[in-house]
Design an enzyme around this catalytic site. Sequence first.
Site, PDB file in Angstrom:
ATOM      1  N   TYR A 205      31.332  25.643  18.738  1.00 42.59           N
ATOM      2  CA  TYR A 205      31.758  27.327  19.125  1.00 42.59           C
ATOM      3  C   TYR A 205      30.641  27.963  18.967  1.00 42.59           C
ATOM      4  O   TYR A 205      29.756  28.356  20.343  1.00 42.59           O
ATOM      5  CB  TYR A 205      32.283  28.003  18.216  1.00 42.59           C
ATOM      6  CG  TYR A 205      32.962  29.314  19.123  1.00 42.59           C
ATOM      7  CD1 TYR A 205      33.421  28.714  20.491  1.00 42.59           C
ATOM      8  CD2 TYR A 205      32.760  30.493  18.534  1.00 42.59           C
ATOM      9  CE1 TYR A 205      33.993  30.742  21.083  1.00 42.59           C
ATOM     10  CE2 TYR A 205      32.520  31.846  19.103  1.00 42.59           C
ATOM     11  CZ  TYR A 205      33.448  31.281  20.457  1.00 42.59           C
ATOM     12  OH  TYR A 205      33.810  32.725  21.606  1.00 42.59           O
ATOM     13  N   LYS A 209      27.964  29.101  22.864  1.00 47.71           N
ATOM     14  CA  LYS A 209      27.690  30.270  23.634  1.00 47.71           C
ATOM     15  C   LYS A 209      26.204  30.732  23.445  1.00 47.71           C
ATOM     16  O   LYS A 209      25.988  31.163  24.541  1.00 47.71           O
ATOM     17  CB  LYS A 209      28.737  31.229  22.067  1.00 47.71           C
ATOM     18  CG  LYS A 209      29.554  31.515  22.170  1.00 47.71           C
ATOM     19  CD  LYS A 209      30.736  31.790  23.472  1.00 47.71           C
ATOM     20  CE  LYS A 209      32.041  31.832  24.272  1.00 47.71           C
ATOM     21  NZ  LYS A 209      32.666  32.001  25.000  1.00 47.71           N
ATOM     22  N   THR A 242      42.134  39.153  20.110  1.00 52.22           N
ATOM     23  CA  THR A 242      42.837  38.769  21.038  1.00 52.22           C
ATOM     24  C   THR A 242      43.219  37.536  20.079  1.00 52.22           C
ATOM     25  O   THR A 242      42.821  37.415  19.563  1.00 52.22           O
ATOM     26  CB  THR A 242      42.313  38.205  21.897  1.00 52.22           C
ATOM     27  OG1 THR A 242      40.513  37.230  21.781  1.00 52.22           O
ATOM     28  CG2 THR A 242      40.994  39.505  22.704  1.00 52.22           C
TER      29      THR A 242
END
Length: 325
Positions: A205, A209, A242
């Site tokens: 991850y 990014k 989220t």
Amino acid sequence: MWLLSYILPVVRLYLVGVKVLIYQLFNKPFTLPALPRRKGRVAIVTGGAKGLGYETSRHLASLGMHVIIAGNEDEEGLAAVKKIHQETIQEKVEFMYLDLASLKSVRQFVRRFESRGLPLHVLVNNAGVMLVPEQVTEDGFELHFGLNYLGHFLLTNLLLDALKNSGRSGSCSRVVTVSSATHYGGCLSLNDLQGRSCYSPHGAYSQSKLALVLLTYHLQERLQGQGDAVTANAVDPGMVDTALYEHLCRPAQMAKRPVAKLLFRTPNEGASTAIYAAASPELEGVGGLYLYNGRKTESSAVSYDKRLQTQLWAKSCDLVGLQKA
């Protein structure tokens, strides 16, 4: 050695997370200034049906933009369109299917968009997955790298002509790419972009990014060198409450719940910097920035490595079947 290679990305990611939470404890979230109407401008928002993407889509629509929500779940996308229409009755919002984990789907999406004959003024590369167990895309790429980065790399490149044709001096088209503070802990090895030597979802991850920041800087340099009226900026939404965090380990999930209520940004607050980058007159003609909480911020030292930017671009072109020029 294997254990160390697995644990280090975890430690880096959580240390970055702690730093972000400390910042958010002592600093108010960025408040969007009043933005002018953008009637006639067209925007594509990937992952625009929920979370940060939904808030971005909703706000851009409220400014008068024709917003195309691009996502891989029809029912969710259509529900988002209906909800935004209820808030902004006269504005244009629609859903178009796009699966960023499929290069074929990316190409099909671009062909469908081009067949409409619409201009394109704003592309918000927002969609992403985080900390998912080891999986591969339809094309065999590690999922974080393939969806978060490669899918957006191909999408951006295929839409560049539309962005260039729509941009004008004093009214540039804009590419806004959502990265993350986790890129500060990211490592990128061109010889092992798939993480196959030792897979870590945390490392994968963070790498994806970081790759998005490298992409943004190199893209801006290319656009500026060619004199195109298009700008490219990366934004960091901070830690936002989220569904992205659903793949945290159980102890982290338990710790997140009370912390999120106190320190996490809301999706509306988290989306504010992306909206600012997409529509603010203050950023007219300005590119190559990493924006956090509404301000220009220094990204990681490695993200400014021009040689790495160029090498990643060339490697990505090979992987998705694009010419390097």
